[in-house]
Write a protein that holds these residues in place. Sequence first.
Motif, PDB file in Angstrom:
ATOM      1  N   PRO A  34       0.837  -1.202   0.000  1.00  0.00           N
ATOM      2  CA  PRO A  34       0.000   0.000   0.000  1.00  0.00           C
ATOM      3  C   PRO A  34       0.876   1.258   0.000  1.00  0.00           C
ATOM      4  O   PRO A  34       1.955   1.275   0.605  1.00  0.00           O
ATOM      5  CB  PRO A  34      -0.799  -0.116   1.303  1.00  0.00           C
ATOM      6  N   PRO A  35       0.424   2.317  -0.663  1.00  0.00           N
ATOM      7  CA  PRO A  35       1.222   3.555  -0.677  1.00  0.00           C
ATOM      8  C   PRO A  35       1.316   4.170   0.708  1.00  0.00           C
ATOM      9  O   PRO A  35       0.445   3.981   1.551  1.00  0.00           O
ATOM     10  CB  PRO A  35       0.449   4.457  -1.642  1.00  0.00           C
ATOM     11  N   GLY A  36       2.386   4.920   0.922  1.00  0.00           N
ATOM     12  CA  GLY A  36       2.632   5.522   2.227  1.00  0.00           C
ATOM     13  C   GLY A  36       2.296   7.003   2.249  1.00  0.00           C
ATOM     14  O   GLY A  36       1.301   7.438   1.669  1.00  0.00           O
ATOM     15  N   GLU A  37       3.133   7.786   2.910  1.00  0.00           N
ATOM     16  CA  GLU A  37       2.881   9.213   3.082  1.00  0.00           C
ATOM     17  C   GLU A  37       2.984   9.959   1.756  1.00  0.00           C
ATOM     18  O   GLU A  37       3.612   9.498   0.796  1.00  0.00           O
ATOM     19  CB  GLU A  37       3.911   9.795   4.060  1.00  0.00           C
ATOM     20  N   VAL A  38       2.360  11.126   1.721  1.00  0.00           N
ATOM     21  CA  VAL A  38       2.435  11.975   0.530  1.00  0.00           C
ATOM     22  C   VAL A  38       3.843  12.568   0.441  1.00  0.00           C
ATOM     23  O   VAL A  38       4.286  13.284   1.334  1.00  0.00           O
ATOM     24  CB  VAL A  38       1.388  13.105   0.583  1.00  0.00           C
TER      25      VAL A  38
END
Length: 509
Positions: A257-261
């Motif tokens: 899953p993608p993390g922080e912006v």
Amino acid sequence: MREGTAGEVLLELRNVTKRFGNGTQALRGVDLVVRRGAVHGLVGANGAGKSTLIKCVSGVQPVTSGTIHWAGEERAWKDPGDAQAAGLATIHQHVPLVPTLSALENVFLWRRGPWRRTAGMRAEFARLVERLGYDIDPDVQVASLPIGTRQMIAILQSLALGAQLVIMDEPTASLSEAERRIVLDAVKRLAADGTTFVFISHFLDEILEITDHVTVLRDGRALLDEPTATLTEERLVQAIAGRELLAVEAAAGGERPPGEVLLDVRGLNAPVGVRDVSFQVRAGEIVGLAGLLGSGRSEILDAVFGADRAASGVVEVRGERLKRSPRAAVAAGCAYVPEDRVNQGLHPDEPLWKNISLPDLERSALRRFLPQEARERATAQRAIEELGIVASGPDALPSELSGGNAQKVVFAKWLYADKSVWLLDEPTAGVDVGAKAEILQLVRRLAAEGRAVVLACSDFDELLSVATRVLVVRGGRVVHDLPAHDTTEEQLIMLAHGLGAGSREVVHV
């Protein structure tokens, strides 16, 4: 689509092939028939062979084999002037007019003598303008005109040369909607008056509207050649996109899953090619920019990186707002792999070790001041081994490498500088299939290591093989935001061409 009847054959290609000295075969037995008074559409993906075909037809390049017939006679043009004298004119996307001269002077540029102030020339200009159906002041300086009007002047120039066939190569790619309409209406009017056109466009709605017949090129072959009346948007898209998917396997264990912006772009604008663009990219994401030639993909990357000093809007990396300069972007953690690796990405006459260490000289230097050649060489050797760069060693020059290996060097410059946001503009352009797969695997690796990647790519098949999200760009705007896993190449082609319901509005899925 245009209603009308085409006459006798004006231009015919029979089994035309074109092979370059490096072994690349751009055309593979192309047959093409263009009839008098027709608007003949020529379409295909980037690299399909359209540009090479036009160069052969217009006398820029000779064919390797096959024949070109003009008005029933086999011809072998000596040069573009020979083709032009026979009645064949080519109008390119970037119109080669003289900006400091007037419209009248540009239209009759090829003529010699003190003609500029004669009543006869002005009368001829007026007749051509009437035939075109678009009013132009003969004394206006071309530099002051919008690009759409310049296109019209280029058409007038072709008519003044007595062109029977006008080849228009992406004439509307950089035009506004209003300018686009003017050009299309002019083509319709002139075709009805007997002028023949070969019309090349990525915009399939234009092709379906104004052409009588369409040829689709794919991998150097004419794989569809039919009257426009028999075609639909779906059939055209399938013909353009009908290639095997690039074999790039997903990373083992799936994507996390993608993390922080890491990258936040808000209200980005630029005078050329960027209109109110906003998007975010998180750690682990590969966000693709899908658009046609002239859509604004590269301009968006330039503006994000700070290369376009005239751009406005907000760009943040890890929450830090960037100043408008590449130096500030690099300092904040941005890497940029430009489309033109030779002139923008590398110093071709400097050794690999100098090229690779350039973005991170401070960290490799003693006390961040004194260069340490041994450390720089070691980094270059590490890159050669880890990225599989085929080179004699760290002292090899980029100019000695193949396209794929030179591109790996561009990646290595940033890879060992530990950048968190990667901006990639056509990273696989001009490389062979094997190197392409390796570069795309490297893009996956960047995301797997927690970096944020923005990838501009004209090959939608390739883009979907690695992207997690796709932003469709048209007219400098992001018009769609789509999950890559639930999007097909055919859908991207249609949306990029402005086809399909709601295609002009941003849709988040």
